[in-house]
Design a protein around this motif. Structure first.
Motif, PDB file in Angstrom:
ATOM      1  N   LEU A 228      -1.611  -1.992  15.819  1.00 39.90           N
ATOM      2  CA  LEU A 228      -2.804  -1.852  14.997  1.00 39.90           C
ATOM      3  C   LEU A 228      -2.766  -0.567  14.178  1.00 39.90           C
ATOM      4  N   LEU A 229      -2.237   0.501  14.742  1.00 39.21           N
ATOM      5  CA  LEU A 229      -2.107   1.744  13.991  1.00 39.21           C
ATOM      6  C   LEU A 229      -1.150   1.575  12.809  1.00 39.21           C
ATOM      7  N   LYS A 230      -0.111   0.762  13.019  1.00 35.88           N
ATOM      8  CA  LYS A 230       0.805   0.475  11.905  1.00 35.88           C
ATOM      9  C   LYS A 230       0.098  -0.316  10.811  1.00 35.88           C
ATOM     10  N   VAL A 231      -0.715  -1.287  11.223  1.00 33.17           N
ATOM     11  CA  VAL A 231      -1.486  -2.081  10.259  1.00 33.17           C
ATOM     12  C   VAL A 231      -2.429  -1.182   9.474  1.00 33.17           C
ATOM     13  N   MET A 232      -3.099  -0.277  10.169  1.00 32.17           N
ATOM     14  CA  MET A 232      -4.033   0.625   9.509  1.00 32.17           C
ATOM     15  C   MET A 232      -3.302   1.514   8.497  1.00 32.17           C
ATOM     16  N   GLU A 233      -2.096   1.926   8.848  1.00 34.26           N
ATOM     17  CA  GLU A 233      -1.293   2.708   7.903  1.00 34.26           C
ATOM     18  C   GLU A 233      -0.867   1.843   6.718  1.00 34.26           C
ATOM     19  N   ASP A 234      -0.424   0.616   7.006  1.00 29.53           N
ATOM     20  CA  ASP A 234      -0.031  -0.317   5.932  1.00 29.53           C
ATOM     21  C   ASP A 234      -1.146  -0.471   4.908  1.00 29.53           C
ATOM     22  N   CYS A 235      -2.366  -0.688   5.427  1.00 28.98           N
ATOM     23  CA  CYS A 235      -3.502  -1.074   4.578  1.00 28.98           C
ATOM     24  C   CYS A 235      -4.413   0.095   4.229  1.00 28.98           C
ATOM     25  N   GLN A 236      -4.005   1.297   4.602  1.00 25.33           N
ATOM     26  CA  GLN A 236      -4.770   2.511   4.282  1.00 25.33           C
ATOM     27  C   GLN A 236      -6.179   2.474   4.871  1.00 25.33           C
ATOM     28  N   ILE A 237      -6.266   1.998   6.110  1.00 28.04           N
ATOM     29  CA  ILE A 237      -7.524   2.028   6.851  1.00 28.04           C
ATOM     30  C   ILE A 237      -7.594   3.361   7.605  1.00 28.04           C
ATOM     31  N   GLU A 238      -8.574   4.178   7.291  1.00 29.76           N
ATOM     32  CA  GLU A 238      -8.687   5.485   7.929  1.00 29.76           C
ATOM     33  C   GLU A 238      -9.251   5.382   9.344  1.00 29.76           C
ATOM     34  N   LYS A 239     -10.197   4.468   9.550  1.00 30.75           N
ATOM     35  CA  LYS A 239     -10.879   4.374  10.841  1.00 30.75           C
ATOM     36  C   LYS A 239     -11.336   2.940  11.064  1.00 30.75           C
ATOM     37  N   MET A 240     -11.506   2.589  12.339  1.00 31.67           N
ATOM     38  CA  MET A 240     -11.914   1.225  12.688  1.00 31.67           C
ATOM     39  C   MET A 240     -12.992   1.262  13.763  1.00 31.67           C
ATOM     40  N   ILE A 241     -13.970   0.381  13.622  1.00 28.42           N
ATOM     41  CA  ILE A 241     -15.007   0.228  14.638  1.00 28.42           C
ATOM     42  C   ILE A 241     -14.677  -0.983  15.495  1.00 28.42           C
TER      43      ILE A 241
END
Length: 374
Positions: free
Chosen positions: A88-101
């Motif tokens: 999931l951290l890789k996905v967040m980096e891929d998609c430029q997601i800074e934070k997730m709830i």
């Protein structure tokens, strides 16, 4: 006689050899099926399952720089366990997601099997709170409770003390209402929960089917006017922007998000937006301070929830908000139910909303920051 014995011996040898090959083939098939099952369930990931979507490389530099400035927060997601976090951290980096709830989730939601009922949600509450503590700059946890539980308020207080920043409720979801809870949203036993959340400034992300529970929802909003309620999925009212606008106009602490969930619902929702793009654009701009970004993919170890697939879904929501026209990746259509897929043209070109940067900034970041970062 000797010749007959020789013939019999040869026949026996051939049968033994044939039987041996038969058993070898059966064993190979069983082993293959077992390995395939382990792969499907996420216990035997292949290298391809951890590869980013090919669409990531197609995002141009200007778009990447703009999204980086938004500091995007995904305000609606379910995560099964710690084992999902590296991917999931890789996905967040891929998609430029800074934070997730992350939302507290029962076992039923992860497996969609009624036999599990509304169970093991306490375990998931603990998992996501621990994840948020390990990665405080990346994750926020919202716990959940069972409205039938006599100790629900005490449990809520315990999870808030442990680090939960809000509450997730399911009793406004038609399936949960019909199959598990059988309690109205404004049941007397829930009033103390709403009052506690209002007094303590604890936001509630509340899945509410406004087509079925509108009166109950409004009674809650009127009784607890300072309570912050995020009713996701356009409050399940994307077919009726007039009603949706009326609700947001009437209740200043009511928010929603853009997630649709399962690919069947996502594709159907994107079609509605596409058919009414002008009206939706005006709606999103008018209520841009009340709408959050979210995906609601439900992150599990199931092979279908690969890095590439999660990338594809996230990028599709970006496209819907940012572009004039867009298409959906095949991976989303492949995850649809057979019936829904048969009624959908995978070559459809959708009309996007092409929202301005100020609107995007509020939807991607500012609203969630205002609600949760206190």
């Amino acid at each position: 006689m000797a010749q007959q014995k020789t013939i019999v011996t040869e026949v026996v040898k051939r049968r033994k050899k044939s039987d041996l090959w038969f058993y070898i083939i059966i064993i190979v098939l069983l082993v293959t099926m077992f390995l395939w099952y382990l792969w499907q369930m996420g216990y035997l990931p292949l290298w391809i399952d951890n590869q980013p979507s090919t669409l990531i490389a197609e995002v141009d530099t200007v778009t990447r720089e703009k999204r980086a400035n938004f500091k995007i927060i995904n305000a609606h997601e379910h995560v099964q366990s710690f084992s999902n976090i590296p991917l999931l951290l890789k996905v967040m980096e891929d998609c430029q997601i800074e934070k997730m709830i992350m939302l507290g989730t029962p076992k039923f939601t992860f497996y969609l099997n009624p036999k599990y009922g509304f169970s093991e949600y306490d375990k998931n509450n603990e998992k996501i709170i621990n994840i948020s503590k390990k990665y405080p700059d990346k994750f926020i946890a919202l716990c959940t409770i069972d409205p039938r539980d006599e100790d629900k308020l005490e449990k809520l207080k315990k999870f808030v003390a442990a680090g939960a920043k809000g509450l997730k409720l399911y009793n406004g979801h038609g399936y949960f209402y019909d199959n598990f809870f059988h309690l109205p949203l404004d049941d007397s036993g829930m009033m103390e929960v709403y009052q506690y959340c209002e007094e303590q400034g604890i936001p509630i992300l509340y899945h509410i089917n406004s087509g079925r529970f509108l009166d109950q929802m409004e009674r809650i909003l009127k009784a607890f006017s300072d309570l912050v309620v995020i009713a996701p999925h356009f409050i399940l009212t994307s077919r009726n922007l007039t009603l949706l606008s009326r609700l947001l106009d009437t209740y200043p602490n009511l928010y929603t998000d853009i997630s649709f969930g399962h690919p069947d619902f996502q594709v159907a929702g994107f079609k509605r937006i596409s058919y009414n793009a002008v009206a939706f654009r005006e709606f999103m701009q008018k209520y841009r301070d009340r709408i959050n970004f979210g995906t609601d993919i439900v992150i599990t170890s199931y092979r279908a929830k690969s890095r590439s697939y999660i990338d594809d879904v996230t990028l599709s929501y970006f496209d819907m908000l940012e572009k004039d026209k867009f298409t959906l990746p095949d991976s989303i259509y492949k995850k649809m139910s057979k019936k829904a897929r048969e009624q959908t043209d995978p070559n459809t070109v959708y009309r996007g909303l092409h929202l301005n940067d100020e609107t995007l900034k509020m939807i991607y970041h500012d609203n969630v920051e205002r609600i949760f970062e206190k």
